[in-house]
Design a protein around this motif. Structure first.
Motif, PDB file in Angstrom:
ATOM      1  N   TRP A 129       1.851   5.814  -5.318  1.00 40.16           N
ATOM      2  CA  TRP A 129       2.585   4.661  -4.792  1.00 40.16           C
ATOM      3  C   TRP A 129       3.714   4.260  -5.738  1.00 40.16           C
ATOM      4  O   TRP A 129       4.839   4.001  -5.307  1.00 40.16           O
ATOM      5  N   LEU A 130       3.420   4.239  -7.042  1.00 37.62           N
ATOM      6  CA  LEU A 130       4.448   3.892  -8.028  1.00 37.62           C
ATOM      7  C   LEU A 130       5.537   4.955  -8.125  1.00 37.62           C
ATOM      8  O   LEU A 130       6.627   4.682  -8.613  1.00 37.62           O
ATOM      9  N   SER A 131       5.235   6.173  -7.659  1.00 40.07           N
ATOM     10  CA  SER A 131       6.231   7.255  -7.644  1.00 40.07           C
ATOM     11  C   SER A 131       6.975   7.313  -6.311  1.00 40.07           C
ATOM     12  O   SER A 131       7.612   8.313  -5.990  1.00 40.07           O
ATOM     13  N   ASP A 132       6.848   6.247  -5.524  1.00 40.41           N
ATOM     14  CA  ASP A 132       7.548   6.111  -4.239  1.00 40.41           C
ATOM     15  C   ASP A 132       7.105   7.111  -3.172  1.00 40.41           C
ATOM     16  O   ASP A 132       7.886   7.477  -2.294  1.00 40.41           O
ATOM     17  N   GLU A 133       5.853   7.553  -3.249  1.00 43.34           N
ATOM     18  CA  GLU A 133       5.314   8.378  -2.157  1.00 43.34           C
ATOM     19  C   GLU A 133       5.099   7.483  -0.942  1.00 43.34           C
ATOM     20  O   GLU A 133       4.720   6.321  -1.083  1.00 43.34           O
ATOM     21  N   PRO A 134       5.328   7.988   0.253  1.00 43.15           N
ATOM     22  CA  PRO A 134       5.102   7.179   1.456  1.00 43.15           C
ATOM     23  C   PRO A 134       3.631   6.753   1.554  1.00 43.15           C
ATOM     24  O   PRO A 134       2.719   7.550   1.316  1.00 43.15           O
ATOM     25  N   ILE A 135       3.422   5.500   1.901  1.00 40.44           N
ATOM     26  CA  ILE A 135       2.058   4.958   1.979  1.00 40.44           C
ATOM     27  C   ILE A 135       1.221   5.727   3.005  1.00 40.44           C
ATOM     28  O   ILE A 135       0.010   5.881   2.848  1.00 40.44           O
ATOM     29  N   GLU A 136       1.886   6.277   4.034  1.00 40.38           N
ATOM     30  CA  GLU A 136       1.153   7.049   5.054  1.00 40.38           C
ATOM     31  C   GLU A 136       0.555   8.327   4.462  1.00 40.38           C
ATOM     32  O   GLU A 136      -0.534   8.754   4.861  1.00 40.38           O
ATOM     33  N   ARG A 137       1.252   8.947   3.530  1.00 38.98           N
ATOM     34  CA  ARG A 137       0.731  10.154   2.880  1.00 38.98           C
ATOM     35  C   ARG A 137      -0.476   9.803   2.001  1.00 38.98           C
ATOM     36  O   ARG A 137      -1.485  10.507   1.996  1.00 38.98           O
ATOM     37  N   ILE A 138      -0.357   8.698   1.288  1.00 37.96           N
ATOM     38  CA  ILE A 138      -1.463   8.246   0.438  1.00 37.96           C
ATOM     39  C   ILE A 138      -2.661   7.893   1.316  1.00 37.96           C
ATOM     40  O   ILE A 138      -3.798   8.235   1.001  1.00 37.96           O
ATOM     41  N   GLN A 139      -2.393   7.232   2.430  1.00 34.41           N
ATOM     42  CA  GLN A 139      -3.446   6.860   3.383  1.00 34.41           C
ATOM     43  C   GLN A 139      -4.203   8.093   3.856  1.00 34.41           C
ATOM     44  O   GLN A 139      -5.433   8.113   3.883  1.00 34.41           O
ATOM     45  N   ALA A 140      -3.466   9.139   4.222  1.00 31.50           N
ATOM     46  CA  ALA A 140      -4.103  10.370   4.714  1.00 31.50           C
ATOM     47  C   ALA A 140      -4.981  10.998   3.639  1.00 31.50           C
ATOM     48  O   ALA A 140      -6.113  11.402   3.912  1.00 31.50           O
ATOM     49  N   LEU A 141      -4.478  11.074   2.408  1.00 29.90           N
ATOM     50  CA  LEU A 141      -5.251  11.696   1.337  1.00 29.90           C
ATOM     51  C   LEU A 141      -6.474  10.866   0.946  1.00 29.90           C
ATOM     52  O   LEU A 141      -7.496  11.412   0.541  1.00 29.90           O
ATOM     53  N   CYS A 142      -6.374   9.541   1.085  1.00 29.97           N
ATOM     54  CA  CYS A 142      -7.518   8.672   0.773  1.00 29.97           C
ATOM     55  C   CYS A 142      -8.539   8.633   1.905  1.00 29.97           C
ATOM     56  O   CYS A 142      -9.681   8.227   1.701  1.00 29.97           O
ATOM     57  N   GLY A 143      -8.117   9.031   3.097  1.00 25.58           N
ATOM     58  CA  GLY A 143      -9.032   9.029   4.242  1.00 25.58           C
ATOM     59  C   GLY A 143      -9.199   7.657   4.863  1.00 25.58           C
ATOM     60  O   GLY A 143     -10.217   7.385   5.486  1.00 25.58           O
ATOM     61  N   HIS A 144      -8.211   6.795   4.714  1.00 28.36           N
ATOM     62  CA  HIS A 144      -8.284   5.460   5.308  1.00 28.36           C
ATOM     63  C   HIS A 144      -7.768   5.494   6.741  1.00 28.36           C
ATOM     64  O   HIS A 144      -6.742   6.101   7.022  1.00 28.36           O
ATOM     65  N   LYS A 145      -8.477   4.812   7.653  1.00 26.14           N
ATOM     66  CA  LYS A 145      -8.028   4.725   9.047  1.00 26.14           C
ATOM     67  C   LYS A 145      -6.802   3.830   9.166  1.00 26.14           C
ATOM     68  O   LYS A 145      -5.928   4.072   9.981  1.00 26.14           O
ATOM     69  N   ASP A 146      -6.781   2.782   8.367  1.00 28.66           N
ATOM     70  CA  ASP A 146      -5.757   1.758   8.499  1.00 28.66           C
ATOM     71  C   ASP A 146      -4.852   1.725   7.270  1.00 28.66           C
ATOM     72  O   ASP A 146      -5.340   1.739   6.135  1.00 28.66           O
ATOM     73  N   LYS A 147      -3.548   1.674   7.496  1.00 22.19           N
ATOM     74  CA  LYS A 147      -2.587   1.627   6.390  1.00 22.19           C
ATOM     75  C   LYS A 147      -2.794   0.386   5.523  1.00 22.19           C
ATOM     76  O   LYS A 147      -2.617   0.436   4.300  1.00 22.19           O
ATOM     77  N   ALA A 148      -3.202  -0.720   6.133  1.00 18.57           N
ATOM     78  CA  ALA A 148      -3.421  -1.956   5.376  1.00 18.57           C
ATOM     79  C   ALA A 148      -4.522  -1.768   4.329  1.00 18.57           C
ATOM     80  O   ALA A 148      -4.450  -2.328   3.236  1.00 18.57           O
ATOM     81  N   THR A 149      -5.536  -0.973   4.649  1.00 17.39           N
ATOM     82  CA  THR A 149      -6.600  -0.694   3.685  1.00 17.39           C
ATOM     83  C   THR A 149      -6.034   0.013   2.463  1.00 17.39           C
ATOM     84  O   THR A 149      -6.362  -0.329   1.322  1.00 17.39           O
ATOM     85  N   THR A 150      -5.170   0.982   2.698  1.00 23.58           N
ATOM     86  CA  THR A 150      -4.550   1.721   1.594  1.00 23.58           C
ATOM     87  C   THR A 150      -3.687   0.794   0.757  1.00 23.58           C
ATOM     88  O   THR A 150      -3.715   0.855  -0.475  1.00 23.58           O
ATOM     89  N   GLU A 151      -2.934  -0.089   1.395  1.00 17.84           N
ATOM     90  CA  GLU A 151      -2.078  -1.025   0.662  1.00 17.84           C
ATOM     91  C   GLU A 151      -2.907  -1.946  -0.224  1.00 17.84           C
ATOM     92  O   GLU A 151      -2.564  -2.181  -1.382  1.00 17.84           O
ATOM     93  N   ILE A 152      -4.015  -2.449   0.290  1.00 16.68           N
ATOM     94  CA  ILE A 152      -4.901  -3.311  -0.504  1.00 16.68           C
ATOM     95  C   ILE A 152      -5.508  -2.509  -1.637  1.00 16.68           C
ATOM     96  O   ILE A 152      -5.557  -2.959  -2.786  1.00 16.68           O
ATOM     97  N   TYR A 153      -5.971  -1.328  -1.337  1.00 15.43           N
ATOM     98  CA  TYR A 153      -6.607  -0.427  -2.304  1.00 15.43           C
ATOM     99  C   TYR A 153      -5.691  -0.141  -3.487  1.00 15.43           C
ATOM    100  O   TYR A 153      -6.089  -0.215  -4.637  1.00 15.43           O
ATOM    101  N   VAL A 154      -4.430   0.176  -3.191  1.00 16.81           N
ATOM    102  CA  VAL A 154      -3.458   0.518  -4.230  1.00 16.81           C
ATOM    103  C   VAL A 154      -3.025  -0.718  -5.006  1.00 16.81           C
ATOM    104  O   VAL A 154      -3.036  -0.738  -6.235  1.00 16.81           O
ATOM    105  N   LYS A 155      -2.654  -1.767  -4.306  1.00 13.72           N
ATOM    106  CA  LYS A 155      -2.112  -2.952  -4.972  1.00 13.72           C
ATOM    107  C   LYS A 155      -3.162  -3.683  -5.811  1.00 13.72           C
ATOM    108  O   LYS A 155      -2.821  -4.363  -6.773  1.00 13.72           O
ATOM    109  N   SER A 156      -4.434  -3.535  -5.499  1.00 14.04           N
ATOM    110  CA  SER A 156      -5.462  -4.182  -6.308  1.00 14.04           C
ATOM    111  C   SER A 156      -5.561  -3.544  -7.690  1.00 14.04           C
ATOM    112  O   SER A 156      -6.102  -4.142  -8.609  1.00 14.04           O
TER     113      SER A 156
END
Length: 146
Positions: free
Chosen positions: A103-130
């Motif tokens: 995320w800090l390297s400006d990767e698209p959040i959708e790519r991070i979401q897919a690799l983390c296996g999250h159904k919802d993009k909001a989950t990935t955003e919370i996961y990363v920003k925490s």
């Protein structure tokens, strides 16, 4: 930890890891290239044993979560001697660290979401920003006549 050479598939001119996410059941294909491809090829060898995990013990058996965790704890204790401020972390923290670094390297959040296996993009955003810890500059707007 129980991935076998059977999940490595030829696709086009390259190879992919074809995995099924545990929580979502979603099938994900991860492109194998560069160092990751080299590591997987080295782990599998020339004649793959299809039932043996790609990452395995010296006896060819799968690592247990407890076994991996114990190795991580020993490595941390050793590292703590040279880095006394090192805070302890668990095996699962590595996923969050990797996602935050992406995320800090400006990767698209959708790519991070897919690799983390999250159904919802909001989950990935919370996961990363925490896990995001960055120094921010104060507000530089002039106040009044100052």
């Amino acid at each position: 930890m129980d991935w076998t050479p059977a999940i490595v598939r030829n696709k086009g001119a390259g190879k992919v890891l074809r995995i099924e996410q545990n929580k979502t059941g979603c099938v994900l294909e991860i492109d194998l290239s560069g160092q990751l491809l080299n590591l997987v090829d080295l782990a599998i060898g020339d004649i793959p044993v299809l039932r043996r995990p790609i990452v395995h013990t010296r006896k060819g058996e799968p690592y247990t979560h407890t076994g991996i965790d114990a190795m991580l704890r020993r490595a941390q204790a050793k590292a703590k001697k040279k880095l006394p401020t090192l805070l302890p972390f668990g095996f699962r923290d590595l996923k969050g660290k990797g996602a935050t670094d992406m995320w800090l390297s400006d990767e698209p959040i959708e790519r991070i979401q897919a690799l983390c296996g999250h159904k919802d993009k909001a989950t990935t955003e919370i996961y990363v920003k925490s896990r995001w810890r960055e120094l921010v500059a104060p507000n530089s707007l002039k106040i009044g006549a100052w």
